[in-house]
Write a protein that holds these residues in place. Structure first.
Motif: not given
Lengths: 315, 315
Positions: B31-35, B39-46
């Protein structure tokens, strides 16, 4: 070389047959009687003969025919096996095998209500949509569900049997299926007459429908004719009908979230006013994500089955 | 050469990721944290970084990866565009494009509840079935509908939103969706507590649940624990819960006629007794052609999403 297919709709009284171009234009349509005697054993040979005779008449070679689609009033599995079509006298019949053997062509069979839904999606009220629910409001309530352009058959061929969704807990009358409180008990032609009788007994208000009740001419058509003439009691009956059907279709939207509901069957001859009453209550009960669904009238009438059967083989 | 795929389940708190073999065996999961900030812009790059890092660690070449399946909590259309995932802060995001650009691999996105249903069909409670309904009974009631092995997405991504099927006309409390009388108001963990409070207020009978009510520990789990201990009031609550959920699932059967209902979510930890209460009332309300449907418990728990996401890309 021109290409053709046949779309066939086997009913309890007649078999409707259509000759289609491969582009989906109906070139000719006709009927033959459904011979139900001897457990309906003549039906498949009669269909094969009708097809072969037409090909001879039109000088259509076998390799110019893509195949034959056929809708039958019973549960049909994906292998084309019908499991009990009581209206035809059939028990278990492998249509793909039997009709395919006689014709030496590809055959695709499915349930007639689902096939009609496919027809309405293709060339009828749902044209241009791939996610559609057909509600057939006649003596009973039938249906067909189309998802991504394909019929939902279900595990035992009962996909789209929407008429027996349970709506009312304390209904004293028994539905044809043996349950109590099914959608069909309120939202069919028969159901509308039942609602009308209850309403007329419960109110003192004047209504043109009282005469129909006395004369034995009370019908769904009489109710919607009276609605159009402004009869208050008739409007109350239509509201109640609309609330049941709207609630039932809202439940269906919670499962398949269609683009469009197409209303067909005898009661749909009442016209656009039917959509108005149903969509009013659909909007009341449905989850917000499905509020945009449209309500349209079926367009193909008794031809929906041959169109859908043709589409079945063209897909 | 070995082939792999990734199955990813984006939740509001964590992103679950699974590395799968092409045969569908999970080789590793983490698992990784959901940042959610910005506006959640890091989620896809993470997500992209997590996948690329794992490939580096495992020395997996890009051409050995079939692709990445991903489930997200929002409506996703067939082109992979998410329309408002409020729990992630997303408005409109084209996942196929954005994640595909970062990874240079095929990406397939879908709604998380539907993806979980696909997972349960593939490797969970519905294994071996192609027509399945997953009912997720947690804080709310969610669902996913599988027909012929494929998820039903619906016209606006609301396929399988079964929690808001209307069941009760005179419900005074308002559902989270704004309507009154939705399935979720009775058949969720919250709904069971609501039923329990009403029942305890309406009866004088002794029950271990009175203590839970006083202590603020009244929960769906407390109710089913009391049922197992033979508490009469708790059994009445479970009957009422079963009648609502059984009725709702019977309506769903009238649309898609599944082979199996899989019950998941927190409340399903109550075990087989849950199926007993629900199937009793399902049998009462359902049309006869759907009576054979089985009731099973979900098996994959929180892993349903990564399994379903892997299946999405393997299909």
């Amino acid at each position: 070389m021109s290409q053709y297919c046949f779309g066939i709709d086997v009913g309890g009284t007649t078999v409707k047959i259509g000759l289609f171009s491969s582009e989906g234009t109906v070139l000719e349509k006709w009927e033959i009687p459904t011979r139900k005697e001897n457990d309906g054993s003549n039906i498949i040979p009669d269909v094969a003969n009708a097809v072969l005779k037409k090909m001879e008449e039109k000088k259509i070679e076998k390799d110019a025919v893509i195949g034959v689609g056929i809708g039958v009033p019973g549960a049909v599995d994906d292998a084309g096996v019908v499991h009990r079509a009581v209206n035809l006298g059939w028990d278990v019949i492998d249509i793909h095998h039997e009709l395919g053997n006689l014709l030496q062509m590809p055959v695709k069979a499915a349930n007639d209500a689902n096939v009609a839904a496919l027809g309405e999606m293709w060339r009828g009220g749902g044209e241009g949509c791939l996610n559609m629910v057909l509600a057939t409001i006649g003596t009973g309530v039938g249906g067909g569900i189309i998802v991504d352009g394909k019929m939902i058959t279900g595990a035992t061929g009962a996909g789209g049997e929407i008429g027996h969704i349970h709506l009312v807990d304390d209904e004293p009358d028994t539905c044809g299926c043996g349950n109590h409180g099914c959608l069909e008990q309120y939202a069919s032609a028969t159901g509308i007459v039942r609602i009308a009788k209850r309403k007329l007994a419960a109110t003192q208000s004047d209504s043109s429908l009282r005469k129909d009740l006395e004369n034995g001419t009370l019908s769904a058509k009489a109710v919607f004719d009276a609605v159009k003439a402004g009869d208050t009691v008739a409007c109350e009956i239509a509201e109640e009908f609309g609330s049941y059907l709207g609630k039932g279709l809202a439940a269906i939207a919670g499962v398949v979230n269609p683009e469009v509901f197409v209303l067909g069957g005898g009661v749909s001859k009442a016209g656009e006013i039917l959509c108005t009453y149903v969509s009013k209550y659909y909007q009341k009960y449905v989850f917000h994500a499905s509020k945009e669904a449209q309500f349209k009238l079926a367009k193909l009438g008794n031809d929906a089955g041959i169109y859908g059967a043709a589409k079945l083989i063209l897909d």
